[in-house]
Design an enzyme around this catalytic site. Structure first.
Site, PDB file in Angstrom:
ATOM      1  CB  SER A  82      -4.331  -1.776   7.075  1.00  0.00           C
ATOM      2  OG  SER A  82      -3.294  -1.873   8.037  1.00  0.00           O
ATOM      3  CB  THR A 131      -0.933  -0.004   1.218  1.00  0.00           C
ATOM      4  OG1 THR A 131      -1.796  -1.129   1.158  1.00  0.00           O
ATOM      5  CG2 THR A 131      -1.761   1.272   1.319  1.00  0.00           C
ATOM      6  CG  ASN A 154      -3.414  -1.900  -1.561  1.00  0.00           C
ATOM      7  OD1 ASN A 154      -3.521  -1.010  -0.739  1.00  0.00           O
ATOM      8  ND2 ASN A 154      -3.999  -3.080  -1.416  1.00  0.00           N
TER       9      ASN A 154
END
Length: 338
Positions: free
Chosen positions: A172, A83, A136
């Protein structure tokens, strides 16, 4: 075979040092060896994209796009990097990555450590890779949750021209309050703004880049239904199920189980696959599911497809099994009905 020799050395290092060593080796391989190609299988069309096989790399291994060409040599049908956040950030203090080898699990509390979206963009432009690349995106840790959409939109603007698809990571457990974005009103607002931006960018670049949403395994049935409804309502292109879990039910008494963070690997397989199955029912085939979570062998890869997924992603399984897992899973899923 080579990984069987290297694994004892890698496991003698702390987990994050081993991760850094592996990335450096992949980076070197990508720069010095011929370009890689996907493991052969019949292509499958998902989100309007032709994937050369069903097995991909999950986000998290290569956050900054430093080793794309090296990863391409492992045979993946697609690679997801990130990410990434708008600004560089160091993440949480070390140690923040822990192996649980007795149960083939990993706990991480990395905290979206990355070099920022501009660095990732430069790395992608420098790579030779021409395959399917997912990027991402997330929010910076110090961006208030009520302003989170601004961070996602800033990243989307910059990665859109380079990505095959873009994943919106709202699941997350290591960024404070991030999972609040899975709430009904928060998700509705975020997806509405992202869809508008996607349509604007498609017109601007003359190219439609699909959006996917990555969700948590720690969801009640009603939450999964609400998410499925929001995905349909905003015409999001796919969903990734799932991220890591905060549950420790499967690792009681295991060394490092008490560490804070998201648990991945074999212990999350059942919960993650259950979410895939619930999503498949709730979505009724209206949009595809990309499954991630606990794929450690060919049986677990096929189980994800049987639960309703169209594609499968690996990460923790690579740490315990090595690159051979990619080839095995591609072959085991090649004959799955399309």
């Amino acid at each position: 075979m080579l990984y069987d020799i290297a694994r004892p050395f890698l496991f003698s290092l702390d987990a994050e040092t081993a991760h850094e060593f592996t990335l450096a080796a992949l980076n070197l391989a990508g720069r010095t060896l011929p370009a890689g190609k996907p493991e052969a299988a019949d292509a499958v069309r998902v989100m309007g994209i032709d994937f050369p096989n069903r097995i991909g790399l999950a986000a998290g291994l290569d956050k900054n796009g430093e080793a794309i060409d090296g990863l391409a040599r492992l045979g993946f049908g697609f690679i997801e990097i990130g990410t990434i956040t708008p600004r560089p950030q160091p993440g949480n203090p070390r140690p923040r990555l822990f192996r649980l080898p007795e149960v083939r699990g990993i706990i991480n509390r990395m905290g979206f450590n990355n070099h920022g979206v501009d660095t990732l963009v430069a790395n992608v432009k420098a790579a030779r890779f021409k395959g399917v690349l997912g990027i991402n995106i997330g929010k910076n840790f110090d961006t208030p949750i009520e302003n989170a959409a601004d961070d996602y939109l800033a990243c989307l603007d910059k990665v859109y021209p380079l990505a095959s698809y873009v994943t919106v990571n709202i699941s997350s457990p290591n960024t404070k309050n991030l999972r609040q974005l899975q709430g009904e009103s928060e998700l509705d607002d975020l997806l509405g703004r992202l869809k508008s931006a996607q349509q604007r960018l498609a017109d601007q670049h003359g190219r439609y880049v699909p959006l996917t949403l990555k969700i948590a395994p720690d969801l009640e049935a009603a939450q999964i239904t609400n998410i499925a409804d929001a995905l349909r309502r905003h015409r999001i292109d796919a969903v990734i199920a799932t991220n890591t879990t905060i549950s420790r039910d499967k690792v009681q008494g295991v060394r490092f189980a008490e560490q804070q963070g998201g648990l991945s690997g074999a212990p999350v397989f059942e919960a993650s696959t259950a979410v895939v199955a619930q999503l498949a029912t709730a979505l009724g085939g209206e949009l595809p599911i990309i499954a991630a979570g606990g794929v450690m062998d060919t049986r677990s890869a096929r189980a994800k497809l049987e639960a309703g997924a169209s594609l499968v992603q690996l990460y923790s399984g690579l740490i315990y099994r090595g690159p051979c897992l990619v080839r095995e899973c591609v072959r085991a899923t090649a004959d799955f009905p399309r």
